[in-house]
Design a protein around this motif. Structure first.
Motif, PDB file in Angstrom:
ATOM      1  N   VAL A 133       0.850  -1.184   0.000  1.00 20.93           N
ATOM      2  CA  VAL A 133       0.000   0.000   0.000  1.00 20.93           C
ATOM      3  C   VAL A 133       0.886   1.235   0.000  1.00 20.93           C
ATOM      4  CG1 VAL A 133      -1.763   1.276   1.269  1.00 20.93           C
ATOM      5  CG2 VAL A 133      -1.852  -1.221   1.187  1.00 20.93           C
ATOM      6  N   PHE A 134       0.515   2.211  -0.816  1.00 24.04           N
ATOM      7  CA  PHE A 134       1.221   3.500  -0.825  1.00 24.04           C
ATOM      8  C   PHE A 134       0.403   4.493  -0.017  1.00 24.04           C
ATOM      9  CE2 PHE A 134       2.858   1.252  -4.426  1.00 24.04           C
ATOM     10  CZ  PHE A 134       4.200   1.619  -4.497  1.00 24.04           C
ATOM     11  N   ALA A 135       1.071   5.205   0.874  1.00 27.38           N
ATOM     12  CA  ALA A 135       0.371   6.158   1.733  1.00 27.38           C
ATOM     13  C   ALA A 135       1.300   7.300   2.070  1.00 27.38           C
ATOM     14  CB  ALA A 135      -0.114   5.478   3.008  1.00 27.38           C
ATOM     15  N   ALA A 136       0.688   8.424   2.434  1.00 34.61           N
ATOM     16  CA  ALA A 136       1.457   9.605   2.834  1.00 34.61           C
ATOM     17  C   ALA A 136       1.804   9.501   4.312  1.00 34.61           C
ATOM     18  CB  ALA A 136       0.653  10.874   2.562  1.00 34.61           C
ATOM     19  N   HIS A 137       3.094   9.485   4.593  1.00 28.89           N
ATOM     20  CA  HIS A 137       3.556   9.401   5.974  1.00 28.89           C
ATOM     21  C   HIS A 137       3.822  10.797   6.508  1.00 28.89           C
ATOM     22  CE1 HIS A 137       6.018   8.214   9.458  1.00 28.89           C
ATOM     23  NE2 HIS A 137       5.411   7.024   9.342  1.00 28.89           N
ATOM     24  N   PRO A 138       3.485  11.092   7.749  1.00 26.04           N
ATOM     25  CA  PRO A 138       3.656  12.465   8.252  1.00 26.04           C
ATOM     26  C   PRO A 138       5.090  12.966   8.212  1.00 26.04           C
ATOM     27  CG  PRO A 138       2.553  11.056   9.886  1.00 26.04           C
ATOM     28  CD  PRO A 138       2.846  10.209   8.705  1.00 26.04           C
ATOM     29  N   SER A 139       6.061  12.058   8.343  1.00 30.59           N
ATOM     30  CA  SER A 139       7.461  12.498   8.398  1.00 30.59           C
ATOM     31  C   SER A 139       8.299  12.001   7.242  1.00 30.59           C
ATOM     32  CB  SER A 139       8.095  12.029   9.725  1.00 30.59           C
ATOM     33  OG  SER A 139       8.019  10.614   9.838  1.00 30.59           O
ATOM     34  N   ASP A 140       7.868  10.934   6.569  1.00 33.83           N
ATOM     35  CA  ASP A 140       8.685  10.334   5.524  1.00 33.83           C
ATOM     36  C   ASP A 140       8.102  10.499   4.135  1.00 33.83           C
ATOM     37  OD1 ASP A 140      10.543   9.368   7.409  1.00 33.83           O
ATOM     38  OD2 ASP A 140       9.246   7.649   7.830  1.00 33.83           O
TER      39      ASP A 140
ATOM     40  N   ILE B 111       5.764   9.957   0.941  1.00 31.65           N
ATOM     41  CA  ILE B 111       5.044   8.799   0.417  1.00 31.65           C
ATOM     42  C   ILE B 111       5.840   7.546   0.751  1.00 31.65           C
ATOM     43  CG2 ILE B 111       4.088   7.681  -1.598  1.00 31.65           C
ATOM     44  CD1 ILE B 111       2.655  10.231  -0.825  1.00 31.65           C
ATOM     45  N   VAL B 112       5.183   6.612   1.421  1.00 32.45           N
ATOM     46  CA  VAL B 112       5.842   5.356   1.780  1.00 32.45           C
ATOM     47  C   VAL B 112       4.990   4.219   1.239  1.00 32.45           C
ATOM     48  CG1 VAL B 112       6.926   6.312   3.852  1.00 32.45           C
ATOM     49  CG2 VAL B 112       4.672   5.227   4.014  1.00 32.45           C
ATOM     50  N   ALA B 113       5.655   3.086   1.017  1.00 33.23           N
ATOM     51  CA  ALA B 113       4.969   1.871   0.609  1.00 33.23           C
ATOM     52  C   ALA B 113       5.220   0.827   1.694  1.00 33.23           C
ATOM     53  CB  ALA B 113       5.482   1.387  -0.739  1.00 33.23           C
ATOM     54  N   PHE B 114       4.158   0.346   2.318  1.00 34.77           N
ATOM     55  CA  PHE B 114       4.321  -0.636   3.393  1.00 34.77           C
ATOM     56  C   PHE B 114       3.348  -1.780   3.156  1.00 34.77           C
ATOM     57  CE2 PHE B 114       0.821   1.940   4.772  1.00 34.77           C
ATOM     58  CZ  PHE B 114      -0.003   1.106   5.520  1.00 34.77           C
ATOM     59  N   LEU B 115       3.624  -2.882   3.815  1.00 34.69           N
ATOM     60  CA  LEU B 115       2.748  -4.041   3.726  1.00 34.69           C
ATOM     61  C   LEU B 115       1.657  -3.912   4.793  1.00 34.69           C
ATOM     62  CD1 LEU B 115       5.071  -7.137   3.179  1.00 34.69           C
ATOM     63  CD2 LEU B 115       3.419  -6.171   1.584  1.00 34.69           C
ATOM     64  N   ARG B 116       0.409  -3.893   4.333  1.00 33.55           N
ATOM     65  CA  ARG B 116      -0.721  -3.823   5.251  1.00 33.55           C
ATOM     66  C   ARG B 116      -1.359  -5.195   5.367  1.00 33.55           C
ATOM     67  NH1 ARG B 116      -5.314   0.317   3.842  1.00 33.55           N
ATOM     68  NH2 ARG B 116      -5.887  -1.323   2.349  1.00 33.55           N
ATOM     69  N   ARG B 117      -1.592  -5.572   6.608  1.00 35.60           N
ATOM     70  CA  ARG B 117      -2.133  -6.904   6.879  1.00 35.60           C
ATOM     71  C   ARG B 117      -3.623  -6.819   7.186  1.00 35.60           C
ATOM     72  NH1 ARG B 117       0.085 -11.404  11.266  1.00 35.60           N
ATOM     73  NH2 ARG B 117      -1.707 -12.833  11.087  1.00 35.60           N
ATOM     74  N   GLU B 118      -4.370  -7.755   6.612  1.00 38.88           N
ATOM     75  CA  GLU B 118      -5.782  -7.916   6.945  1.00 38.88           C
ATOM     76  C   GLU B 118      -6.069  -9.395   7.133  1.00 38.88           C
ATOM     77  OE1 GLU B 118      -8.412  -6.193   4.128  1.00 38.88           O
ATOM     78  OE2 GLU B 118      -8.117  -4.146   4.838  1.00 38.88           O
ATOM     79  N   ASP B 119      -6.668  -9.728   8.280  1.00 36.09           N
ATOM     80  CA  ASP B 119      -7.079 -11.097   8.577  1.00 36.09           C
ATOM     81  C   ASP B 119      -8.593 -11.186   8.498  1.00 36.09           C
ATOM     82  OD1 ASP B 119      -4.673 -12.709  10.591  1.00 36.09           O
ATOM     83  OD2 ASP B 119      -4.366 -10.794   9.598  1.00 36.09           O
ATOM     84  N   ARG B 120      -9.053 -12.316   8.051  1.00 34.88           N
ATOM     85  CA  ARG B 120     -10.495 -12.581   8.002  1.00 34.88           C
ATOM     86  C   ARG B 120     -10.754 -14.043   8.319  1.00 34.88           C
ATOM     87  NH1 ARG B 120     -10.149  -8.589   4.076  1.00 34.88           N
ATOM     88  NH2 ARG B 120     -11.827  -7.020   4.105  1.00 34.88           N
ATOM     89  N   ILE B 121     -11.994 -14.302   8.720  1.00 30.30           N
ATOM     90  CA  ILE B 121     -12.459 -15.681   8.885  1.00 30.30           C
ATOM     91  C   ILE B 121     -13.512 -15.927   7.816  1.00 30.30           C
ATOM     92  CG2 ILE B 121     -13.635 -17.325  10.379  1.00 30.30           C
ATOM     93  CD1 ILE B 121     -10.824 -16.657  11.312  1.00 30.30           C
TER      94      ILE B 121
END
Length: 972
Positions: free
Chosen positions: A289-296, A298-308
């Protein structure tokens, strides 16, 4: 082996190491050193993957933990037909002419640690993803450009694509997981157990399950629709799908997409079950996911989502696996309507020691399904079907249990019983049903619907796992509940649900083993009281209601009736303690012990059967029965409370100071019978009408010296009416010191409570009695006139004791008695109650005579009267008084008259231990001569106080020598 030789080509960023096996340079080209030995070209690539930390939301800092893979090795065999292998980069990078070497099936460790040597030869070992070693599972080709590729003035990054020899995906096999390079980053897409399970499912090696036996685990390779190696990492699309197996801890799917060694999408699916037994899958998804970081920026980080994901919407519950053959589970099926949950919170990592080289497991555990970034449980929507086909819906948080969960320390049990509060609900196991109607047990065939209740809450527990197909999950059951019991609510000041559990007899032996078909038990026994103001003062019924039955409604807990009389009486006392008869008698002291034969009458008990029992003098209802039914016109309901029991009250077995000794049966053989039939009708407009009828037959009240026998005492109350009370067969007899009164009683009719009797219902209680004016009675020279007899029995509505008053005439209307020339009068009354015994005795008697004489010249007369008055109060005070009056006169020729008047009064009074004797009198002498008269009066008074206490017998009779002489005198 020659090399390795480092190859660096900056134009397309090519970096790799090349080694040659059994090849030498002859000045023109590469030739085999030994024609019979294997000839190989071995290429070592830089790390092809970076495993980094994942987050549920944008991280607060830009620092991310990550680990890189080790180097990957591609081993190629040079075919014997290939003779023009030049010592050039283009020739060594032309892998299409070479044969890729794979790791032999069954090999899990290299010949030398840190190398790619297996069975003496270098093999193709690719570390992708990080810490997972894979190789080819089928013949493959590598396709790539040997020279830099120019496009539009730009040079493409060097890369080589893996291509299958058949159409379709490339098949890859993971044969080992690296476990000696430290722990993976917390929250990384792949945990240690994920890598180990991929090896289990794809290696084609024989696996050993706990217990030492080989496991038949079908192997299915990873499929790659794209696998490209580059100097910066691999760009790959991997996919694996397997049947869920406990040996692989339920891993059933794995998808992995990377670009230049960086994860773009990872999905790991594990099979398991919810705590209700429903099949489900735990899905972990990781996306770049690409998102705007307050200090860094635009950052790209791995976002985790769990489901059943719920895979089995409905589960059926039967007898298998349950301790009580499924009777503890009122639902036959449970259906979950959720197909997938919203994003949930990942399971909390746990530490678990595992023997052997396998790394400790971090994320493999049972967990409550909690919404992401919250402490709020996800409440699954369930629809339950009871044994009669009714459907009720409710929500409930559930625990997910992965397949193959090792549970040496009760991991699932500990998680399921976790006391943490979530979403403001302290108990995850107690669920609201909001008054929906359901059957709590399988009703008898002849009484459908008799076990149905409006249920407010149900509390679920974790059942036994023995014999269950999925022992790691167990079986849900209902341990408690809050249900509405209409028959009981009618007697409560405020209608509310009652806490219940399943009856032990029902659980252990089924409903058929219980005399009345019990299935539920009130957690707290309900004290039920039908006030004496409704029962006409005859009785104050009370019972500790505890057992809910299909045959007899709600009844006391008497169904464990022991064979011994003492145990049966104890059960009765616990069930009816405090119930009052005639304002004083504790019914638990006189009601007969319940025996098992009596309880059999409660089976198949309908209104017709109840009416038949009430009419039959030989049949009883040993316990109060509560029933509720719809009115015939359908405009309301009727509640009925019925009880018919024997009251033997054997005085011979009761202590002399027991207050219940005064209640005795008229016939010691059959005993007295108490019958109560109370009905309350409630119309749809919430108007209540209550009627109570009752009967007490064949009993007597023994007040010591007085006994009152009553054949039948009946009452009936209705709305807006005074109680209608009738009595018959009342007889009074006197014993011991009062036996002399029986001679007067002989003038009474044999049935006193007949014409002329009265029954008065007052606000305070019932007064039943009789007043009879007797004709003059001549007994020899004795004549009695103005004689009346009265008897009065008072039964209060409150807890005051029953009392009885008997009187011969009254103080204001005394009787007259004459004997020849003498005459007098008096009265007598006594009051007894069952609390104090003899409460008050009062009487008076006057007697005297008079005479006169006239001889002409003289006349005179004399009058003498004497009287006694006694009064004894129950408080211990006594009063006795008497008087004597003498009056005489003498007149001579009417000129001289002399008169004398003498009056003396004596009294005795005792208050407690203090006795006082007092006396007063007056003597008056009058003399009249012609017209002159003179009177002289002499008053006098004396008081004598006794000792504070009369001397005791011991003081009056010393032991030696008087006591021996006293005894010998009477012995003769």
């Amino acid at each position: 082996m020659q090399g390795p030789f480092r190859v660096v080509r900056p134009s397309d960023m090519l970096v790799l190491d090349i080694s040659l096996v059994n090849l030498r340079f002859d000045g023109h080209r590469l030739v085999r050193t030994n024609p019979a030995a294997p000839t190989l070209v071995v290429v070592t690539l830089p790390p092809q993957h970076v495993l980094e930390q994942a987050f549920e939301q944008l991280p607060a800092t830009g620092t991310v933990s990550a680990v890189t893979a080790g180097a990957s090795t591609l081993s190629f065999s040079v075919p014997a037909t290939l003779e023009d292998l030049e010592l050039s980069l283009d020739s060594l990078l032309d892998w299409s002419r070479l044969v890729p070497m794979t790791v032999p099936v069954g090999s899990t460790k290299p010949d030398t640690t840190g190398t790619a040597l297996f069975q003496g030869l270098p093999r193709s070992v690719i570390e992708f993803p990080t810490r997972l070693l894979i190789t080819y599972d089928e013949p493959v080709d590598w396709v790539g450009r040997t020279a830099p590729q120019q496009v539009g003035g730009r040079t493409a990054l060097w890369h080589a694509r893996l291509h299958g020899t058949q159409e379709g995906d490339v098949l890859l096999r993971a044969f080992a997981a690296v476990g000696d390079r430290g722990d993976l980053p917390a929250g990384s897409p792949l945990a240690a157990e994920d890598l180990a399970d991929i090896v289990t499912l794809t290696s084609r090696n024989e696996q050993v399950v706990p217990g030492g036996l080989p496991a038949d685990i079908p192997s299915a390779p990873l499929r790659s629709e794209q696998f490209i190696v580059t100097p910066l990492g691999s760009s790959a699309h991997l996919h694996g799908a397997w049947p869920p197996l406990p040996a692989s801890r339920g891993l059933e799917a794995y998808d992995h997409i990377t670009g230049l060694g960086r994860d773009q999408y990872v999905r790991v699916v594990r099979h398991g079950r919810l705590s209700t037994g429903h099949e489900a899958s735990h899905v972990k998804e990781f996306r770049r996911v690409f998102a705007a970081h307050p200090s860094d920026g635009i950052v790209a980080f791995l976002r985790r989502e769990d489901r059943i994901i719920v895979k089995q919407p409905e589960v059926e519950y039967g007898q298998t696996g349950y301790t009580h053959q499924g009777r503890e589970m009122p639902f036959r099926t449970l259906r979950i309507t959720d197909r997938a949950t919203p994003p949930i919170r990942p399971p909390e990592p746990v530490s678990q020691e595992v023997d052997g080289p396998t790394r400790p497991l971090k994320d493999f555990t049972a967990f409550w399904v909690v919404l992401q970034n919250t402490d709020v449980d996800h409440e699954f929507t369930l629809i339950g079907t009871d044994c009669e086909g009714r459907k009720v819906s409710f929500t409930m948080p559930l625990v997910f249990v992965p397949d193959g969960l090792p549970d040496p320390d009760g991991n699932f049990t500990a998680v399921y019983q976790e006391p943490d509060q979530h979403n403001g609900v302290p108990d995850r196991h107690t669920r609201e049903l909001h008054g929906q109607t359901m059957a709590m047990a399988q009703p008898p065939t002849e009484a459908p619907g008799s076990t149905a209740h409006a249920v407010e809450t149900l509390t679920f527990g974790l059942g036994t796992m023995d014999g269950h197909a999925h022992p790691e999950v167990g079986l849900p059951y209902v341990s408690a509940g809050m249900v509405r019991v209409p028959a009981v609510e009618q007697f409560l000041p405020k209608a509310e649900a009652l806490a219940v559990t399943f009856d032990p007899t029902y659980l252990q032996q089924s409903m058929d083993s219980h005399p009345a078909g019990a299935y539920l038990r009130l957690t707290n026994p309900l004290p039920l009281t039908l006030g004496a103001e409704k029962a006409g003062g005859l009785a104050s019924p009370r019972a500790a209601l505890q057992v809910i039955t299909s045959q007899a409604g709600v009844v006391p807990d008497l169904f464990a009736a022991a064979d011994s009389a003492a145990d049966a009486r104890n059960l009765v006392k616990a069930a009816f303690g405090g119930a009052r008869l005639l304002g004083l008698i504790d019914l638990s002291e006189v009601v007969s012990g319940i025996v098992k034969d009596d309880l059999g009458q409660l089976r198949n008990l309908g209104d017709d059967q109840i009416d038949a029992i009430l009419k039959d003098s030989n049949r009883m209802l040993p316990v109060p029965v509560l029933r509720i039914r719809d009115l015939a016109d359908g405009q309301g309901k009727e509640l009925r409370y019925v009880w018919k029991t024997r009251l033997p009250g054997p005085a011979s077995v009761l202590a002399a100071d027991d207050p219940t000794r005064f209640f005795v049966p008229s016939d010691a053989g059959t005993g007295a019978t108490l019958t109560l039939d109370a009905r309350t009708t409630r119309t749809k407009d919430a108007v209540d009408n209550a009627t109570v009828s009752g009967e007490l037959t064949g009993f007597a009240l023994n007040f010591g010296d007085i006994r009152v026998d009553i054949a039948d005492l009946r009452f009936r109350t209705g709305p807006g009416k005074k109680p209608d009370v009738t009595a018959s067969g009342l007889a009074v007899s006197f014993d011991h010191d009062l036996e002399f009164i029986n001679s007067l009683r002989s003038a009474l009719p044999s049935d006193v409570i007949g014409p002329g009797a009265y029954v008065d219902v007052r606000p305070a209680g019932i007064v039943a009695g009789y007043r009879l004016a007797l004709p003059s009675i001549a007994l020899g020279i004795l004549t009695l006139t103005n004689l009346t007899l009265s008897a009065e029995l008072t039964i209060p509505f409150d807890s005051s004791p029953v009392s009885f008053r008997f009187s011969v005439s009254e103080q204001q209307h005394p009787f007259d008695v004459t004997v020849s020339l003498f005459g007098g009068g008096g009265y007598f009354s006594m009051l007894v109650d069952v609390d104090k015994g003899l409460s008050e005795v009062e009487g008076s008697l006057e007697f005297g005579g008079s005479a006169a004489i006239d001889v002409g010249v003289a006349a005179g007369g004399v009058t003498i009267m004497a009287g006694v008055l006694f009064k004894i109060a129950g408080s211990g005070s006594a009063q006795l008084s008497g008087y004597l009056r003498f009056n005489g006169f003498l007149s001579v020729l009417g000129i001289v008259t002399v008169s004398v008047d003498f009056y003396v009064q004596l009294g005795y009074r005792k208050d407690g231990k203090q006795s006082v004797i007092f006396g007063s009198g007056n003597l008056t002498v009058s003399v009249r001569i012609a017209f002159f008269s003179k009177s002289v009066s002499i008053p006098f008074e004396r008081t004598f106080s006794g000792s504070p206490a009369d001397p005791s017998f011991a003081l009056c009779m010393p032991r030696e020598p008087h006591w021996r002489a006293y005894c010998e005198a009477y012995a003769r």
